[in-house]
Design a protein around this motif. Structure first.
Motif, PDB file in Angstrom:
ATOM      1  N   TYR A  94     -41.802  44.322  97.888  1.00 33.81           N
ATOM      2  CA  TYR A  94     -40.616  44.208  98.225  1.00 33.81           C
ATOM      3  C   TYR A  94     -40.133  46.109  98.762  1.00 33.81           C
ATOM      4  O   TYR A  94     -40.708  46.976  98.720  1.00 33.81           O
ATOM      5  CB  TYR A  94     -39.903  44.016  96.881  1.00 33.81           C
ATOM      6  N   ARG A 125     -43.090  47.527  94.130  1.00 34.23           N
ATOM      7  CA  ARG A 125     -42.081  47.729  95.497  1.00 34.23           C
ATOM      8  C   ARG A 125     -42.500  48.971  95.910  1.00 34.23           C
ATOM      9  O   ARG A 125     -42.664  50.547  95.148  1.00 34.23           O
ATOM     10  CB  ARG A 125     -40.831  47.725  94.641  1.00 34.23           C
ATOM     11  N   VAL A 184     -43.549  43.239  89.687  1.00 30.37           N
ATOM     12  CA  VAL A 184     -43.141  43.665  90.241  1.00 30.37           C
ATOM     13  C   VAL A 184     -43.268  44.893  91.631  1.00 30.37           C
ATOM     14  O   VAL A 184     -43.798  46.492  90.966  1.00 30.37           O
ATOM     15  CB  VAL A 184     -41.045  44.660  90.106  1.00 30.37           C
ATOM     16  N   GLY A 214     -34.591  44.481  98.992  1.00 29.11           N
ATOM     17  CA  GLY A 214     -33.984  45.674  97.863  1.00 29.11           C
ATOM     18  C   GLY A 214     -32.705  46.211  98.199  1.00 29.11           C
ATOM     19  O   GLY A 214     -32.183  45.817  98.842  1.00 29.11           O
ATOM     20  N   LEU A 257     -45.003  50.207  91.026  1.00 28.71           N
ATOM     21  CA  LEU A 257     -44.601  51.618  92.529  1.00 28.71           C
ATOM     22  C   LEU A 257     -45.285  52.969  93.728  1.00 28.71           C
ATOM     23  O   LEU A 257     -45.652  52.579  93.078  1.00 28.71           O
ATOM     24  CB  LEU A 257     -43.384  52.174  91.244  1.00 28.71           C
ATOM     25  N   ARG A 305     -42.862  41.273 102.688  1.00 21.87           N
ATOM     26  CA  ARG A 305     -42.340  40.884 101.927  1.00 21.87           C
ATOM     27  C   ARG A 305     -42.540  39.290 101.327  1.00 21.87           C
ATOM     28  O   ARG A 305     -42.645  39.300 100.055  1.00 21.87           O
ATOM     29  CB  ARG A 305     -40.326  40.926 102.750  1.00 21.87           C
ATOM     30  N   SER A 359     -37.048  49.118  98.753  1.00 22.06           N
ATOM     31  CA  SER A 359     -35.841  49.854  98.612  1.00 22.06           C
ATOM     32  C   SER A 359     -35.745  51.069  99.218  1.00 22.06           C
ATOM     33  O   SER A 359     -36.812  52.099  99.362  1.00 22.06           O
ATOM     34  CB  SER A 359     -35.302  50.308  96.589  1.00 22.06           C
ATOM     35  N   SER A 389     -44.513  46.881  86.600  1.00 24.55           N
ATOM     36  CA  SER A 389     -44.229  47.383  87.958  1.00 24.55           C
ATOM     37  C   SER A 389     -45.078  48.213  88.460  1.00 24.55           C
ATOM     38  O   SER A 389     -45.342  49.501  88.148  1.00 24.55           O
ATOM     39  CB  SER A 389     -42.670  47.871  88.134  1.00 24.55           C
TER      40      SER A 389
END
Lengths: 183, 742
Positions: free
Chosen positions: B512, B480, B478, B537, B383, B507, B514, B381
């Protein structure tokens, strides 16, 4: 900043260009502040001196004649402003030590701060010209010759002053921390 | 002490100058600079003037309080050129006779008056005389008035000796206003200190007067280069942000004041209740004969439950719009049987049971269990934490909790995952470049250095976070952004639509978003929902550290790793068996019937191991608990061969990397019952939650169902309750019984 750029900038500012002056000020601000902080040893005073210097710089940029380096001239300016400021400050001095201590305490390096305050106090108590000599050579790391140019004295005078300061420090150590000085 | 010590002491690193002080000083110096230059310009023009006029002494001899000793009333502070004022000598020639005659007439009248008074004093009872006196004064007045008219109104007062002086005085007064302009520019310039002081004072006014678009413009120009070079070294970026902030301060003094205010007064005034929730009305009962199909998007958010919990723990009933039934239901970790493999990422479970709140009705319970990714298959991921550090976050329940939550999340990540931290307040900046999780100390140090202060420019922050995420884009993993905020996006161009647009486009590129909501009193729930729904998210609300633990540690996998996106549910009811139906919750997630097969329409996501529960309340055809009258002219539905089916469930989803949706179909029959007692227990508990949520919302359809029955139902189906969430739920129901409405 390369000296050519700086000189160009100064000339433009002297002609009355505000943007050029602002750039010059932004470039030199940190230098001014650093030296003011070393002179005063605390934030609040350093900020006052810095402000005074900035204003003074605005007023007297036209008088800079390119005879010495701009940085030397700037040092002289800060020194003069700091002295002016201290003179004006003597009228309403820090009355009690408690206030001073609390001010220093706010600094996160409290112990170092007190030690530094004591040294600055010693330098203040010496004759005219000693404090700036010590700061320029020891704090700013300039050579004796460079300091001499800034202070407009002979190089040998700078060396002599530093020697005197050294002597004072030694006598201080022997004298068990008392702050009496013989000069 | 030796020289070395001295050197060491003096060479201590000096702290960096405070940005606001720097801005202030530079502004002061700039004012002095411009004053200096207008002065030189003025001085030139002044010297020309002085050559023309004869030089004259302009300062007062007596100054300060001594000026009261001066014989004249006006002390001529302004150095006006009184030699050029119209005294008697330099009045036009034609005015002189008029002046003289008026002086003569007035003095005559005064003289006459005095004589008569003396006469009266000598002969007090002399009627004749007093009559002539009156007559004569009238005459004298008449004469005087005439002379006045002749004077063309030049003289106002009649005392002879004062006349000349008075005329001079009025003349001076008239000149003052004209001279003022010259004075403020010129004279203050002569005294540099005064001019500086003046300039200092003037700076704020000045900038207040500056047109409002200016700060916006400067902000955006400052932001654009910052965004254009996202991989710029951290120090550079921060410096740039500082400079941007500084410029802003120079341009707009209110801004500066606000920043100062934030530093000086950390405690905000008591906040009134300003949490914002999107309003919606409860799903109504629908007749199957009119509309047999119900379509909605799944929703795995849990924000509503934690917000409600916070309110109830404070002894208050939550606002009705804060209660979203589906989010309450989906908060709990139901253990539905898991799907077998990744190919079909869901297992759908359907059961039918009698409604606890209305006799004769039945509930169709749909439980969806997402596939749990095994440890080895968890992708990397990338992030980006986007943290709100505005002044409003300066609260124990906000920024400190954010920091703790983030450090909790660090523990659940793999060493090779990357983390970046961006913050936004008055200005946006990168606090931490993308950094591998194994450099944990570096990340924690960056987190701990955060401090709250300034206003909120949420949109800019989001843009910066996307830049960071793109700079480190991981096509196999991922990507995000995790936004932590109290939802106050109050500065800049932040219409919800523009933000939504940005988030949707990102997106589609695979980044993404959240949202973790914090704090209370200013919580912008509607905004949070919009951001999370459009960013693929989840929106969670963190009210306590244990909630952070739940969302970011226990359920980290579901929060971070999607297994399917755009998951839609459609249920078609069989008119032969079902007369009416009502979907409990999902009001904000309703879709049109045609959206179900349209892959372009966005819907909810499901993370690894997520569970989603939806409950329909139905009224069977042969029940007498119907709310709707049967249509008199409509045909009765013919009994067809599928008479054992109540409804037909269709579920569409896309795998995270695909754009083609897949379909799962399950018939719902009258006797659909999972035999497992464990499953039934989960179903019952979710129904208890649904009942509680409906009671909190003040639903019209719950009959005489009450909190005690909720407690009873929940208590009986608590199960193992590993983390204590269900016990806590029962406590909450008890609190709701005694809570006061807001």
């Amino acid at each position: 900043m390369r000296p050519i750029d700086e000189n160009q900038l100064i000339r433009t500012a002297q002609a009355g260009n505000a943007a050029a002056f602002e750039q010059l000020l932004i470039d030199s601000y940190d230098r001014i502040y650093r030296f003011a902080y070393r002179w005063c040893g605390n934030h609040a005073d350093a900020e006052d001196v810095t402000q005074l210097t900035c204003i003074k710089l605005a007023q007297s940029i036209g008088q800079f004649r390119f005879e010495a380096a701009f940085s030397s001239w700037l040092y002289r300016l800060v020194i003069n402003c700091a002295k002016d400021w201290h003179r004006s400050q003597q009228r309403h001095q820090h009355g009690d030590l408690e206030q001073l201590a609390s001010e220093i305490h706010r600094d996160d390096r409290a112990e170092n701060g007190i030690y530094l305050q004591q040294i600055l106090q010693l330098l203040d108590s010496l004759a005219e010209g000693f404090k700036e000599t010590a700061l320029l050579v020891h704090a700013e790391g300039l050579t004796h010759a460079e300091a001499a140019i800034i202070l407009q004295v002979k190089e040998s005078t700078v060396s002599w002053r530093l020697h005197e300061i050294r002597k004072q420090l030694q006598s201080l150590q022997q004298g068990d921390g008392s702050w009496e000085v013989s000069l | 002490m030796n020289e070395h010590d001295l050197q060491q002491q003096l060479q201590q690193p000096t702290p960096a100058p405070a940005a606001d002080a720097k801005a202030r000083h530079i502004a002061a110096a700039m004012a002095a600079f411009s004053a200096q230059h207008t002065v030189t310009a003025n001085e030139e023009s002044r010297s020309i003037n002085e050559e023309q006029n004869s030089p004259q002494k302009k300062s007062n001899v007596l100054q300060g309080f001594l000026q009261r000793l001066r014989p004249t009333r006006d002390t001529n502070h302004h150095g006006s050129d009184s030699m050029n004022n119209p005294t008697f000598d330099n009045r036009p020639l034609w005015q002189k006779p008029a002046l003289i005659s008026s002086i003569a007439a007035s003095s005559l009248a005064v003289l006459a008056g005095i004589t008569f008074m003396q006469h009266l004093a000598i002969n007090p009872v002399n009627d004749e005389l007093s009559a002539t006196l009156a007559k004569q004064t009238a005459e004298a007045n008449e004469q005087r008035k005439q002379s006045e008219r002749a004077n063309d109104g030049l003289l106002e007062k009649k005392i002879a000796t004062d006349v000349v002086e008075e005329a001079v005085v009025t003349g001076v007064r008239a000149e003052i206003p004209q001279e003022r302009n010259v004075i403020s520019a010129g004279d203050t310039g002569q005294l540099p200190d005064a001019s500086v002081a003046d300039a200092l004072q003037r700076v704020p006014e000045y900038s207040v007067a500056a047109p409002p678009p200016a700060p916006v413009a400067s902000r955006t120009t400052a932001a654009v280069p910052a965004l254009a070079k996202p991989i710029m070294r951290q120090a550079d970026l921060i410096k740039e942000a500082q400079v941007a902030g500084m410029r802003e301060n120079i341009v707009s003094a209110p801004e500066l004041k606000r920043a100062n205010g934030a530093i000086d007064i950390p405690t905000a005034p008591p906040q009134e209740y300003r949490d914002r929730f999107e309003g919606f009305t409860e799903n109504a009962v629908t007749a199957v004969s009119e509309n047999p199909v119900s379509t909605f998007s799944i929703d795995v958010d849990t924000a509503s439950y934690s917000f409600v919990r916070r309110q109830l723990n404070n002894g208050q009933l939550p606002a009705k719009n804060a209660v979203r039934i589906e989010e309450m239901i989906n908060y709990f970790d139901y253990t539905y049987p898991a799907p077998r493999d990744e190919k079909t990422p869901f297992a759908t479970h359907v059961s039918v049971m009698d409604s606890p709140w209305k006799k004769g009705n039945q509930l169709i319970h749909i439980g969806i269990q997402g596939y749990q990714l095994p440890m080895a298959k968890i992708p990397q991921s990338n992030l980006v934490f986007l943290l709100d550090v505005s002044g409003s976050m300066d609260d124990p329940g906000k920024l400190p909790l954010v920091k703790q939550s983030m450090s909790l999340l660090l523990d659940t990540l793999k060493p090779d995952d990357t983390i970046a931290i961006a913050v936004y307040a008055g200005a946006t900046g990168t606090v931490l470049e993308p950094t591998k999780v194994k450099e944990k100390t570096k990340i924690l140090a960056a987190l701990n250095n955060l401090q709250a202060g300034g206003s909120t420019a949420g949109a800019e922050g989001i843009a910066l976070a996307y830049q960071l995420a793109e700079a480190n884009f991981n096509s196999n993993g991922v990507n995000r952004i995790i936004l932590a905020t109290d939802g106050d996006f109050n500065v800049g161009q932040t219409s919800d639509d523009a933000l939504q647009d940005l988030i949707e486009r990102k997106r589609d590129k695979g980044i993404y978003l959240s949202v973790l909501g914090f704090g209370q009193g200013n919580y912008q729930d509607a905004m949070m929902q919009t951001l999370a729904q459009n960013g693929n998210g989840t929106a969670a609300y963190i009210d306590t550290l244990s909630e952070a633990q739940k969302v970011l540690v226990n359920e980290a996998k579901s929060t971070l790793f999607p297994i399917a996106k755009d998951v839609k549910i459609q249920v078609e009811f069989n008119p032969a068996t079902v007369a009416e139906y009502r979907l409990i919750g999902y009001e904000t997630r309703a879709l049109n019937r045609e959206d179900f097969n349209n892959d372009k329409v966005d819907a909810g996501e499901i993370g690894s191991g997520h569970k989603v529960t939806a409950i329909y309340e139905i009224t069977p055809v042969n029940s007498d608990s119907k709310l709707l009258e049967p249509g008199r002219y409509q045909q009765q539905a013919t009994m067809n061969s599928k008479s054992s089916e109540l409804a037909f469930l269709r579920l569409r989803y896309k795998l995270p990397t695909q754009n083609q949706s897949m379909l799962i179909e399950t018939p719902i029959t009258k006797n659909t019952r999972d035999a497992s007692a464990n499953y039934q227990q989960e179903v019952n508990f979710s129904i208890a939650v649904a009942g509680f949520a409906q009671l909190l919302r003040g639903s019209n359809y719950t009959g005489d169902f009450n909190y005690d029955q909720v407690i009873e139902l929940a208590q009986a189906n608590k199960g193992k309750d590993e983390y204590g969430y269900r016990t806590e739920f029962i406590q909450l129901v008890r609190k709701a019984k005694i809570a006061k409405p807001l």
